[in-house]
Design an enzyme around this catalytic site. Structure first.
Site, PDB file in Angstrom:
ATOM      1  N   LYS A 168      24.339  95.961 -54.377  1.00 54.74           N
ATOM      2  CA  LYS A 168      25.144  95.536 -53.219  1.00 54.74           C
ATOM      3  C   LYS A 168      26.367  94.727 -53.653  1.00 54.74           C
ATOM      4  CE  LYS A 168      21.644  93.300 -51.363  1.00 54.74           C
ATOM      5  NZ  LYS A 168      20.608  93.549 -52.385  1.00 54.74           N
ATOM      6  N   ARG A 174      19.350  90.501 -42.596  1.00 58.36           N
ATOM      7  CA  ARG A 174      18.093  90.802 -43.293  1.00 58.36           C
ATOM      8  C   ARG A 174      16.890  90.744 -42.373  1.00 58.36           C
ATOM      9  NH1 ARG A 174      20.225  88.937 -48.753  1.00 58.36           N
ATOM     10  NH2 ARG A 174      18.622  89.494 -50.234  1.00 58.36           N
ATOM     11  N   ARG A 233      20.726  91.088 -65.445  1.00 59.53           N
ATOM     12  CA  ARG A 233      22.011  90.734 -64.818  1.00 59.53           C
ATOM     13  C   ARG A 233      22.557  89.394 -65.331  1.00 59.53           C
ATOM     14  NH1 ARG A 233      22.069  90.476 -58.543  1.00 59.53           N
ATOM     15  NH2 ARG A 233      20.109  89.423 -58.942  1.00 59.53           N
ATOM     16  N   ARG A 258      23.252  83.145 -65.631  1.00 53.49           N
ATOM     17  CA  ARG A 258      22.200  83.972 -65.035  1.00 53.49           C
ATOM     18  C   ARG A 258      21.605  83.226 -63.857  1.00 53.49           C
ATOM     19  NH1 ARG A 258      20.598  88.343 -68.638  1.00 53.49           N
ATOM     20  NH2 ARG A 258      21.795  88.095 -70.550  1.00 53.49           N
ATOM     21  N   ARG A 266      11.005  88.909 -53.948  1.00 58.64           N
ATOM     22  CA  ARG A 266      12.187  89.302 -53.158  1.00 58.64           C
ATOM     23  C   ARG A 266      12.051  90.749 -52.671  1.00 58.64           C
ATOM     24  NH1 ARG A 266      16.086  87.823 -57.776  1.00 58.64           N
ATOM     25  NH2 ARG A 266      17.618  89.088 -56.672  1.00 58.64           N
TER      26      ARG A 266
HETATM   27  P1  AP5 Z   1      23.862  93.663 -58.141  1.00 55.48           P
HETATM   28  O1  AP5 Z   1      25.070  94.365 -57.648  1.00 55.48           O
HETATM   29  O2  AP5 Z   1      23.991  92.240 -58.530  1.00 55.48           O
HETATM   30  O3  AP5 Z   1      22.666  93.884 -57.113  1.00 55.48           O
HETATM   31  P2  AP5 Z   1      22.438  93.297 -55.669  1.00 55.48           P
HETATM   32  O4  AP5 Z   1      21.967  94.405 -54.791  1.00 55.48           O
HETATM   33  O5  AP5 Z   1      23.635  92.522 -55.201  1.00 55.48           O
HETATM   34  O6  AP5 Z   1      21.207  92.374 -56.003  1.00 55.48           O
HETATM   35  P3  AP5 Z   1      20.873  90.869 -55.634  1.00 55.48           P
HETATM   36  O7  AP5 Z   1      19.739  90.494 -56.540  1.00 55.48           O
HETATM   37  O8  AP5 Z   1      22.079  89.996 -55.655  1.00 55.48           O
HETATM   38  O9  AP5 Z   1      20.364  91.038 -54.185  1.00 55.48           O
HETATM   39  P4  AP5 Z   1      19.462  90.086 -53.448  1.00 55.48           P
HETATM   40  O10 AP5 Z   1      19.488  90.691 -52.104  1.00 55.48           O
HETATM   41  O11 AP5 Z   1      18.119  89.864 -54.035  1.00 55.48           O
HETATM   42  O12 AP5 Z   1      20.171  88.667 -53.661  1.00 55.48           O
HETATM   43  P5  AP5 Z   1      21.073  87.795 -52.711  1.00 55.48           P
HETATM   44  O13 AP5 Z   1      22.004  87.041 -53.569  1.00 55.48           O
HETATM   45  O14 AP5 Z   1      21.602  88.566 -51.574  1.00 55.48           O
HETATM   46  O15 AP5 Z   1      23.295  94.500 -59.377  1.00 55.48           O
HETATM   47  C1  AP5 Z   1      22.212  94.001 -60.132  1.00 55.48           C
HETATM   48  C2  AP5 Z   1      22.452  94.317 -61.623  1.00 55.48           C
HETATM   49  O16 AP5 Z   1      22.354  95.716 -61.809  1.00 55.48           O
HETATM   50  C3  AP5 Z   1      23.839  93.903 -62.123  1.00 55.48           C
HETATM   51  O17 AP5 Z   1      23.694  93.405 -63.433  1.00 55.48           O
HETATM   52  C4  AP5 Z   1      24.656  95.193 -62.105  1.00 55.48           C
HETATM   53  O18 AP5 Z   1      25.622  95.213 -63.149  1.00 55.48           O
HETATM   54  C5  AP5 Z   1      23.588  96.248 -62.320  1.00 55.48           C
HETATM   55  N1  AP5 Z   1      23.843  97.465 -61.570  1.00 55.48           N
HETATM   56  C6  AP5 Z   1      24.347  97.574 -60.304  1.00 55.48           C
HETATM   57  N2  AP5 Z   1      24.441  98.858 -59.936  1.00 55.48           N
HETATM   58  C7  AP5 Z   1      23.953  99.591 -60.984  1.00 55.48           C
HETATM   59  C8  AP5 Z   1      23.792 100.983 -61.210  1.00 55.48           C
HETATM   60  N3  AP5 Z   1      24.127 101.916 -60.267  1.00 55.48           N
HETATM   61  N4  AP5 Z   1      23.271 101.369 -62.392  1.00 55.48           N
HETATM   62  C9  AP5 Z   1      22.926 100.461 -63.337  1.00 55.48           C
HETATM   63  N5  AP5 Z   1      23.081  99.115 -63.191  1.00 55.48           N
HETATM   64  C10 AP5 Z   1      23.579  98.692 -62.030  1.00 55.48           C
HETATM   65  O19 AP5 Z   1      19.979  86.792 -52.091  1.00 55.48           O
HETATM   66  C11 AP5 Z   1      19.333  85.832 -52.916  1.00 55.48           C
HETATM   67  C12 AP5 Z   1      18.389  85.012 -52.055  1.00 55.48           C
HETATM   68  O20 AP5 Z   1      19.134  84.313 -51.033  1.00 55.48           O
HETATM   69  C13 AP5 Z   1      17.344  85.820 -51.277  1.00 55.48           C
HETATM   70  O21 AP5 Z   1      16.184  86.088 -52.075  1.00 55.48           O
HETATM   71  C14 AP5 Z   1      17.057  84.887 -50.100  1.00 55.48           C
HETATM   72  O22 AP5 Z   1      16.202  83.824 -50.480  1.00 55.48           O
HETATM   73  C15 AP5 Z   1      18.436  84.300 -49.795  1.00 55.48           C
HETATM   74  N6  AP5 Z   1      19.200  85.085 -48.812  1.00 55.48           N
HETATM   75  C16 AP5 Z   1      20.390  85.731 -49.029  1.00 55.48           C
HETATM   76  N7  AP5 Z   1      20.816  86.323 -47.901  1.00 55.48           N
HETATM   77  C17 AP5 Z   1      19.874  86.057 -46.953  1.00 55.48           C
HETATM   78  C18 AP5 Z   1      19.729  86.406 -45.585  1.00 55.48           C
HETATM   79  N8  AP5 Z   1      20.652  87.178 -44.956  1.00 55.48           N
HETATM   80  N9  AP5 Z   1      18.631  85.958 -44.921  1.00 55.48           N
HETATM   81  C19 AP5 Z   1      17.709  85.185 -45.529  1.00 55.48           C
HETATM   82  N10 AP5 Z   1      17.771  84.815 -46.826  1.00 55.48           N
HETATM   83  C20 AP5 Z   1      18.852  85.247 -47.537  1.00 55.48           C
END
Ligand code: AP5
Length: 235
Positions: A30, A105, A144, A177, A189
């Site tokens: 994402k 979410r 990552r 990280r 997660r």
């Molecule tokens: P990346 O693009 O970073 O993946 P992502 O989908 O953004 O993953 P996240 O881990 O950031 O999502 P998340 O939903 O768990 O975390 P968030 O910060 O939103 O890609 C990952 C890696 O893979 C990178 O190294 C990239 O280079 C690589 N990659 C990407 N695409 C690839 C491909 N096609 N092939 C190979 N490699 C690839 O949320 C964190 C926490 O915040 C949550 O757990 C929760 O506690 C809280 N939170 C956030 N939003 C909310 C909400 N709306 N409601 C409640 N709690 C929330």
């Protein structure tokens, strides 16, 4: 939320303001894809994860309340998430169109988003679900790292800076990280995603705005598929 308006574009023109939702489990790509769409179409990425991590780092009341939940891999309360998002939506740069990365979410967040948008006469243009297998997601999260200065994302196996140790985007040399990128927290997660967020895929399907993308391909091919969707829905 300020009114969104059609805008002049940096590289490719989008003829109307867009409200895009990027959905998918942790590691689906994402953030990676939202930044690419931001660069290509001049949309603004709004990541609730980034906003919450900013609140944690700043030690705000919202950040203090969110910190332990995030560390455990659970979902932060709708109340806190909406508070940090509304503050960001009030800033002028989002007026040209947004990519919501990791929001909504829950059903409650989806309903709240509809209410916020309706105040500006808007609705969700598309909810794009990135489809990825669970085990691939664990590997993506575990490898990552990001530029400490600009947040550009990299991966130990799948995406290296062109020049080792130097960020492609800003030239920064410090990387970090995430504290919640352990395999254990990643699995928590993932469970939260399946239990609370995946049902929104059907929700947006019923509203006729769902798009799905196979996100098991490499970063460039997923980006091409997403770019084609944005071009189609903005025409
Ligand atoms: P990346 O693009 O970073 O993946 P992502 O989908 O953004 O993953 P996240 O881990 O950031 O999502 P998340 O939903 O768990 O975390 P968030 O910060 O939103 O890609 C990952 C890696 O893979 C990178 O190294 C990239 O280079 C690589 N990659 C990407 N695409 C690839 C491909 N096609 N092939 C190979 N490699 C690839 O949320 C964190 C926490 O915040 C949550 O757990 C929760 O506690 C809280 N939170 C956030 N939003 C909310 C909400 N709306 N409601 C409640 N709690 C929330």
């Amino acid at each position: 939320m300020r009114e969104l308006g059609a805008h002049s574009k940096t590289s490719e023109t989008v003829s109307k303001p867009l409200v895009l939702i990027l959905m998918g489990p942790p590691g689906a790509g994402k953030g990676t894809q939202a930044r690419m769409l931001e660069d290509r179409f001049g949309l603004i990425q709004l990541s609730t994860g980034d906003l919450l991590r900013g609140a944690v780092a700043a030690g705000t009341p919202a950040g203090l309340a969110a910190s332990s939940v995030m560390q455990a891999g659970g979902l932060v309360s709708d109340e806190i998430v909406l508070a940090v998002l509304q503050d960001r939506l009030a800033e002028p740069d989002v007026a040209h169109g947004v990519i919501l990365d990791g929001f909504p979410r829950t059903q409650g967040q989806a309903a709240a988003l509809d209410g916020l948008l309706a105040r500006s006469g808007l609705s969700v243009t598309a909810a794009i679900s990135l489809e990825v297998e669970d085990e691939a997601m664990i590997a993506r999260v575990a490898g990552r790292y990001t530029c400490a200065a600009c947040g550009e994302g990299y991966h130990d196996d799948f995406k290296h800076p062109v020049k080792a140790g130097v960020c492609d985007k800003c030239g920064g040399t410090a990387f970090k990280r995430r504290a919640d990128d352990t395999a254990e927290t990643a699995r928590a997660r993932l469970e939260a995603y399946h239990a609370q967020t995946a049902p929104l895929i059907a929700h947006y399907g019923r509203h006729g705005v769902l798009e799905t993308v196979d996100a098991m391909g490499d970063i460039a091919s997923v980006g091409s598929a997403l770019g084609a969707i944005v071009q189609r829905i903005s025409a």
